[in-house]
Scaffold this motif. Structure first.
Motif, PDB file in Angstrom:
ATOM      1  N   ILE A  92      -3.666   1.663  -2.867  1.00 56.70           N
ATOM      2  CA  ILE A  92      -3.431   2.974  -2.248  1.00 56.70           C
ATOM      3  C   ILE A  92      -4.343   3.124  -1.021  1.00 56.70           C
ATOM      4  O   ILE A  92      -5.344   2.428  -0.891  1.00 56.70           O
ATOM      5  N   PHE A  93      -3.940   4.026  -0.128  1.00 57.82           N
ATOM      6  CA  PHE A  93      -4.828   4.327   1.005  1.00 57.82           C
ATOM      7  C   PHE A  93      -4.901   5.826   1.212  1.00 57.82           C
ATOM      8  O   PHE A  93      -4.012   6.578   0.813  1.00 57.82           O
ATOM      9  N   GLY A  94      -6.005   6.262   1.813  1.00 59.00           N
ATOM     10  CA  GLY A  94      -6.225   7.678   2.040  1.00 59.00           C
ATOM     11  C   GLY A  94      -7.579   7.847   2.707  1.00 59.00           C
ATOM     12  O   GLY A  94      -8.311   6.870   2.914  1.00 59.00           O
ATOM     13  N   SER A  95      -7.913   9.104   3.039  1.00 59.70           N
ATOM     14  CA  SER A  95      -9.160   9.305   3.789  1.00 59.70           C
ATOM     15  C   SER A  95     -10.191  10.155   3.060  1.00 59.70           C
ATOM     16  O   SER A  95     -11.319  10.273   3.531  1.00 59.70           O
ATOM     17  N   MET A 123       0.841  -1.213   0.000  1.00 56.02           N
ATOM     18  CA  MET A 123       0.000   0.000   0.000  1.00 56.02           C
ATOM     19  C   MET A 123       0.875   1.263   0.000  1.00 56.02           C
ATOM     20  O   MET A 123       1.947   1.280   0.595  1.00 56.02           O
ATOM     21  N   ILE A 124       0.396   2.285  -0.689  1.00 58.02           N
ATOM     22  CA  ILE A 124       1.094   3.580  -0.676  1.00 58.02           C
ATOM     23  C   ILE A 124       0.050   4.654  -0.394  1.00 58.02           C
ATOM     24  O   ILE A 124      -1.089   4.575  -0.889  1.00 58.02           O
ATOM     25  N   SER A 125       0.433   5.670   0.374  1.00 61.77           N
ATOM     26  CA  SER A 125      -0.566   6.691   0.712  1.00 61.77           C
ATOM     27  C   SER A 125      -0.810   7.616  -0.481  1.00 61.77           C
ATOM     28  O   SER A 125       0.094   7.883  -1.282  1.00 61.77           O
ATOM     29  N   ASP A 126      -2.046   8.060  -0.584  1.00 59.59           N
ATOM     30  CA  ASP A 126      -2.411   8.962  -1.697  1.00 59.59           C
ATOM     31  C   ASP A 126      -1.568  10.234  -1.646  1.00 59.59           C
ATOM     32  O   ASP A 126      -1.104  10.726  -2.679  1.00 59.59           O
ATOM     33  N   LYS A 127      -1.298  10.714  -0.438  1.00 58.05           N
ATOM     34  CA  LYS A 127      -0.531  11.963  -0.306  1.00 58.05           C
ATOM     35  C   LYS A 127       0.893  11.769  -0.787  1.00 58.05           C
ATOM     36  O   LYS A 127       1.455  12.630  -1.458  1.00 58.05           O
ATOM     37  N   ALA A 128       1.486  10.611  -0.454  1.00 58.14           N
ATOM     38  CA  ALA A 128       2.853  10.329  -0.909  1.00 58.14           C
ATOM     39  C   ALA A 128       2.879  10.303  -2.439  1.00 58.14           C
ATOM     40  O   ALA A 128       3.826  10.780  -3.065  1.00 58.14           O
ATOM     41  N   ILE A 129       1.845   9.766  -3.047  1.00 58.18           N
ATOM     42  CA  ILE A 129       1.809   9.681  -4.515  1.00 58.18           C
ATOM     43  C   ILE A 129       1.690  11.087  -5.118  1.00 58.18           C
ATOM     44  O   ILE A 129       2.399  11.437  -6.072  1.00 58.18           O
ATOM     45  N   ILE A 130       0.828  11.893  -4.522  1.00 59.84           N
ATOM     46  CA  ILE A 130       0.625  13.253  -5.068  1.00 59.84           C
ATOM     47  C   ILE A 130       1.916  14.070  -4.952  1.00 59.84           C
ATOM     48  O   ILE A 130       2.270  14.805  -5.873  1.00 59.84           O
ATOM     49  N   HIS A 131       2.666  13.898  -3.833  1.00 66.91           N
ATOM     50  CA  HIS A 131       3.927  14.647  -3.666  1.00 66.91           C
ATOM     51  C   HIS A 131       5.118  13.788  -4.053  1.00 66.91           C
ATOM     52  O   HIS A 131       6.191  13.923  -3.482  1.00 66.91           O
ATOM     53  N   LYS A 154      11.659   8.235  -2.739  1.00 68.74           N
ATOM     54  CA  LYS A 154      11.279   6.977  -2.068  1.00 68.74           C
ATOM     55  C   LYS A 154       9.973   6.431  -2.661  1.00 68.74           C
ATOM     56  O   LYS A 154       9.834   5.230  -2.907  1.00 68.74           O
ATOM     57  N   THR A 155       9.005   7.346  -2.901  1.00 68.54           N
ATOM     58  CA  THR A 155       7.722   6.897  -3.458  1.00 68.54           C
ATOM     59  C   THR A 155       7.923   6.380  -4.887  1.00 68.54           C
ATOM     60  O   THR A 155       7.346   5.360  -5.265  1.00 68.54           O
ATOM     61  N   ARG A 156       8.769   7.090  -5.652  1.00 66.01           N
ATOM     62  CA  ARG A 156       9.046   6.633  -7.026  1.00 66.01           C
ATOM     63  C   ARG A 156       9.603   5.210  -7.007  1.00 66.01           C
ATOM     64  O   ARG A 156       9.231   4.376  -7.823  1.00 66.01           O
ATOM     65  N   GLU A 157      10.496   4.963  -6.041  1.00 66.66           N
ATOM     66  CA  GLU A 157      11.077   3.620  -5.892  1.00 66.66           C
ATOM     67  C   GLU A 157       9.968   2.603  -5.594  1.00 66.66           C
ATOM     68  O   GLU A 157       9.917   1.516  -6.154  1.00 66.66           O
ATOM     69  N   MET A 158       9.050   2.999  -4.694  1.00 69.89           N
ATOM     70  CA  MET A 158       7.965   2.083  -4.319  1.00 69.89           C
ATOM     71  C   MET A 158       7.005   1.829  -5.481  1.00 69.89           C
ATOM     72  O   MET A 158       6.367   0.787  -5.553  1.00 69.89           O
ATOM     73  N   LEU A 159       6.901   2.816  -6.375  1.00 66.36           N
ATOM     74  CA  LEU A 159       5.954   2.674  -7.502  1.00 66.36           C
ATOM     75  C   LEU A 159       6.555   1.912  -8.683  1.00 66.36           C
ATOM     76  O   LEU A 159       5.861   1.647  -9.657  1.00 66.36           O
ATOM     77  N   TYR A 160       7.841   1.549  -8.563  1.00 62.78           N
ATOM     78  CA  TYR A 160       8.492   0.875  -9.693  1.00 62.78           C
ATOM     79  C   TYR A 160       7.782  -0.443 -10.011  1.00 62.78           C
ATOM     80  O   TYR A 160       7.490  -1.243  -9.125  1.00 62.78           O
ATOM     81  N   MET A 161       7.461  -0.658 -11.290  1.00 64.74           N
ATOM     82  CA  MET A 161       6.855  -1.928 -11.705  1.00 64.74           C
ATOM     83  C   MET A 161       7.314  -2.277 -13.107  1.00 64.74           C
ATOM     84  O   MET A 161       7.730  -1.406 -13.874  1.00 64.74           O
ATOM     85  N   THR A 162       7.280  -3.562 -13.443  1.00 68.94           N
ATOM     86  CA  THR A 162       7.714  -4.003 -14.773  1.00 68.94           C
ATOM     87  C   THR A 162       6.538  -4.661 -15.495  1.00 68.94           C
ATOM     88  O   THR A 162       5.583  -5.119 -14.845  1.00 68.94           O
ATOM     89  N   ASP A 163       6.633  -4.731 -16.822  1.00 68.86           N
ATOM     90  CA  ASP A 163       5.533  -5.327 -17.583  1.00 68.86           C
ATOM     91  C   ASP A 163       5.356  -6.819 -17.272  1.00 68.86           C
ATOM     92  O   ASP A 163       4.261  -7.358 -17.389  1.00 68.86           O
TER      93      ASP A 163
END
Ligand code: FMN
Length: 327
Positions: free
Chosen positions: A73-76, A43-51, A55-64
């Motif tokens: 994602i999580f958020g309120s 899970m990644i927080s919506d705020k981390a994704i928006i900003h 570190k977030t870019r690293e967490m978002l890394y994915m391959t085909d």
């Protein structure tokens, strides 16, 4: 058996659970190489994704190779979850976006009013799912728990709201927020949810063997099963489930050599994903100790694993261990 979430085709009924600090690209690739039908991110927080920072870019890394993939994602609030979802669809392009409605961790649920806290507010659930589903082109799903506590079991009601709001599937982990991971998951509730909605239902909780997987599918008639703790250090469980469910093949014992080989592969994948060696090794200390569970003299080797600082030290330790147990 093939099934679908929205327009996303999934080859079999095995789903890798989202697990924080575990389900990064390297572990998802391993799950995929074991034949996993659908993998889910941590899970990644919506705020981390928006900003989005480094570190977030690293967490978002994915391959085909990992596709189809579900990004959790999580958020309120509907607004910030919508912005985060739009950002994801413009950048990393996950096949599915899953909204966390089950995390019991204090920081997330009590302080952040997200995760399992959302189960307290049906209007908000509707608002979140309908807002996101209207604004992005990928299917939106949600992962829920039984409810907040035993006095407020509302998974069936929540699942119906999710469906009405436009969710394309729901995952049910039938424990309350208060239970966290204690007690037994109440599979009856998965069955009740399945009977109440027309969207696919993914059952989750306490699957440790391929026989458990079959039992959950048979007893609840859910569309797919999601495995979490059972695959920690044991990604072979995924292949065992696929083989047993789809071909009736019985599982065989995984050898120490295979486990050691997998630890090395896992570490190499982390490094290939451009994770710094010191961070990768720290991550591997915990992962390696999961893989070593049940092996001869594992308590001693696990202690030593927690002292390694480089890939070379880790690999030497593992090679020496193998030589020692072969003697
Ligand atoms: C280490 C760990 C991390 C987890 N992180 C997440 C997460 O990021 N998002 C989520 O929805 N659930 C998370 N969970 C819960 C699992 O996805 C799953 O619902 C739970 O472990 C029950 O399934 P199991 O009995 O197969 O483990 C996590 C569980 C564990 C053990």
């Amino acid at each position: 058996m093939e099934w679908k979430i929205g327009n996303v085709k999934i080859d079999n009924q095995i789903v890798l659970a989202p697990m924080a600090d575990v389900c990064d690209s390297s572990f998802r690739c391993i799950a995929k190489s074991m034949g996993c039908g659908l993998v889910e991110t941590e899970m990644i927080s919506d705020k981390a994704i928006i900003h989005c920072n480094g570190k977030t870019r690293e967490m978002l890394y994915m391959t085909d190779f990992e596709r189809p993939l579900s990004q959790q994602i999580f958020g309120s609030t509907a607004e910030s979850l919508k912005h985060a979802s739009e950002y994801l669809c413009e950048t990393v392009k996950p096949d599915i976006i899953d909204i966390n409605m089950g995390c019991p961790v204090r920081k997330v649920a009590l302080r952040g009013h997200s995760g399992a806290y959302l189960l307290k507010d049906s209007n908000k659930i509707y608002d979140i799912i309908s807002t996101i589903a209207d604004s992005v082109p990928v299917p939106i799903t949600a992962k829920i728990r039984s409810g907040w506590d035993f006095e407020n079991i509302n998974a069936v009601e929540v699942a119906k709201i999710l469906e009405d709001a436009g969710a394309s599937a729901v995952t049910v982990h039938p424990r309350t927020k208060i239970q966290e991971y204690k007690g037994k998951a109440d599979w009856n509730l998965i069955k009740e949810v399945k009977e109440a909605v027309n969207i696919p239902v993914i059952g989750n909780g306490d699957i440790k063997t391929c026989y458990d997987a079959k039992k959950m599918l048979d007893e609840t008639e859910c569309d797919a099963i999601m495995i979490g703790r059972g695959v920690l250090g044991n990604p072979w469980l995924i292949k065992e489930c696929v083989d047993y469910l789809d071909y009736g093949i019985e599982p065989k014992k995984v050898s120490a050599e295979e486990k050691i080989g997998m630890i090395k592969k896992h570490c190499e994948l982390l490094l290939k994903n451009k994770i710094d060696e010191d961070i990768a090794v720290v991550k591997m200390r915990k992962q390696a100790s999961y893989y070593m569970k049940g092996l001869y003299k594992n308590a001693i080797i696990k202690n030593r694993i927690f002292q390694v600082n480089t890939k070379e030290e880790l690999f030497d330790l593992l090679d020496n261990y193998l030589k020692e147990i072969e003697r």
